[in-house]
Structures are given as C-alpha cells and as structure tokens.
Design a protein around this motif. Structure first.
Motif, mmCIF file in Angstrom:
data_model
loop_
_atom_site.group_PDB
_atom_site.id
_atom_site.type_symbol
_atom_site.label_atom_id
_atom_site.label_comp_id
_atom_site.label_asym_id
_atom_site.label_seq_id
_atom_site.Cartn_x
_atom_site.Cartn_y
_atom_site.Cartn_z
ATOM 1 N N TYR A 123 36.835 5.761 38.372
ATOM 2 C CA TYR A 123 37.320 4.913 37.495
ATOM 3 C C TYR A 123 38.795 4.370 37.775
ATOM 4 N N VAL A 124 38.845 2.997 37.721
ATOM 5 C CA VAL A 124 39.897 2.561 38.254
ATOM 6 C C VAL A 124 40.425 1.508 36.946
ATOM 7 N N ARG A 125 41.628 1.531 36.528
ATOM 8 C CA ARG A 125 42.055 0.750 35.399
ATOM 9 C C ARG A 125 43.302 -0.212 36.035
ATOM 10 N N GLY A 126 43.589 -1.401 35.604
ATOM 11 C CA GLY A 126 44.547 -2.292 36.009
ATOM 12 C C GLY A 126 44.996 -3.120 34.959
ATOM 13 N N ARG A 127 46.333 -3.873 35.341
ATOM 14 C CA ARG A 127 46.795 -5.006 34.387
ATOM 15 C C ARG A 127 46.943 -6.124 35.232
#
Length: 230
Positions: free
Chosen positions: A2-6
């Motif tokens: 899983y990858v999260r970003g802004r």
C-alpha cells in the motif's frame, strides 16, 4: 504493498472534476512506470482511490491518494517521474508506504480553507455577518437537493444548519482574506458555497459564488494535527 501520498491541485486544473482528475493521475502513474495493482475480473481497474471529492472550481494544497503496487520501488524517484507526466497544476510532493489500517477519508476530521474575492465586498458588513453567525447556536439556510427516491418531485428543499459544522472563522480585512475551519463528520463537511450563502443572506445580498476564489489549505485529524499516512 500500500502507498499513500499527498498532492496539490492549483490553477486552471481546478476546473477539472473529481473523476477526470482520477483518470489523469492513473494515466500519469502508468506512464511513469509504476507497478500498479489491478483488480481481478473482466473489467480490471487500478486499486487507487482519492480522498473526498474536491468541489469543481476549488483549489487545494493537500489532497490524498491511496493505491496499491505489486513490487517495491523508490518513492522519491517515483514522485519526479509522476510529476513529469502530469499537467500543470497537479503536483505530488509526498509518497510513503502504509499499513493502511483505515480508509483515508475516515482519518479526515477537519478541513481548513482560505477564500479571496474577485470583486470588492463591504468588509465591515462581512465582519458583522461573521460575528452574528459565530454568536449563533444555529443558523439554517435553504438548500435544494436531488430527490433520490423514485417517487415525488425531482428536487426537494431542505434546511441545512451551517453553524453545526463551522469550527471557527475569521476575516483578515487587510488582505481581504476569509479563513474557516470545518468539522468533517462521516465525510460530510461545510462547503464554502453553503457557508457564504448564509453570510450573504446576513449581509442582505444575493449569493454569487463566481466572486469567490477558494483554496483548501489542509486536512487534519481529530486532534487538528497533520494526518499521518504511514
């Protein structure tokens, strides 16, 4: 994984809607060579989601994206590759690996906004309207919504208490800038147009959203702190 970003969405790209923004980001990810994970089945789709949809015309300094990849990559280098494939106005500035314990939208408890004006307003009248609103326990505006029921009229009129979601607001008369913080409850928050419909009503003016320039400044957790994406 899983990858999260802004990322931020600034300028003319504010006129591109939520679904089209998602398509633009997916296309950029693919062109940048990210090993995106796709769903199984006949109509395969990338496992990617954005946070709450941004109203058309609103700019933002902080939007979130949540996606899966099938192999580990250098996320710092990925940011540069992604940005090189995006149109002007959308820029990623943070990516991290995440355990994804909870949906991103459930982490957002507050949102901060700044509003400027395309034409002159009476700042004294606006300041007085803000004071009246903040001193009120409730303030209802009439809002027309689509009737989702099969029977009855296509549109229905409802009453919305804009005070219940308004955490605070203030006016910087020197810069003619208005700031407000909205509580977010189950993905429901105080939209800028609903807030200003009430303020214009208190000022004795007809509401005109075209004179408002809206920028989302940040999205915060329950303690009004920066949301951890890890």
């Amino acid at each position: 994984m899983y990858v999260r970003g802004r990322f931020k969405k600034i300028g003319y790209i504010r006129l591109v809607g939520h679904l089209d923004t998602m398509k633009i980001i997916i296309r950029a990810f693919n062109r940048a060579g990210l090993p995106i994970t796709y769903s199984e089945g006949f109509n395969k789709s990338p496992k990617l989601a954005l946070s709450q949809s941004l109203p058309l015309g609103v700019q933002s300094l902080e939007e979130f994206v949540d996606f899966e990849i099938n192999e580990k990559i250098d996320l710092e280098k990925a940011i540069d590759k992604i940005n090189s494939e995006l149109p002007n106005g959308i820029r990623f500035y943070y990516l991290c690996y995440s355990e994804k314990k909870e949906r991103l939208v459930n982490l957002i408890k507050f949102q901060k906004y700044r509003i400027n004006f395309y034409q002159d307003l009476d700042m004294d009248k606006l300041e007085e309207a803000i004071k009246i609103l903040l001193e009120s326990e409730s303030y209802f505006i009439k809002k027309v919504k689509i009737n989702k029921k099969r029977k009855g009229p296509k549109y229905i009129e409802t009453n919305l208490n804009i005070r219940s979601y308004l955490t605070d607001c203030y006016l910087d008369k020197k810069d003619a800038s208005f700031y407000y913080t909205s509580q977010v409850d189950d993905q429901v928050y105080l939209r800028y147009d609903d807030l200003f419909k009430g303020l214009f009503e208190l000022m004795g003016l007809d509401f005109d959203r075209s004179i408002l320039s809206v920028l989302k400044l940040s999205q915060l957790d329950e303690n009004m702190k920066e949301i951890s994406l890890i």
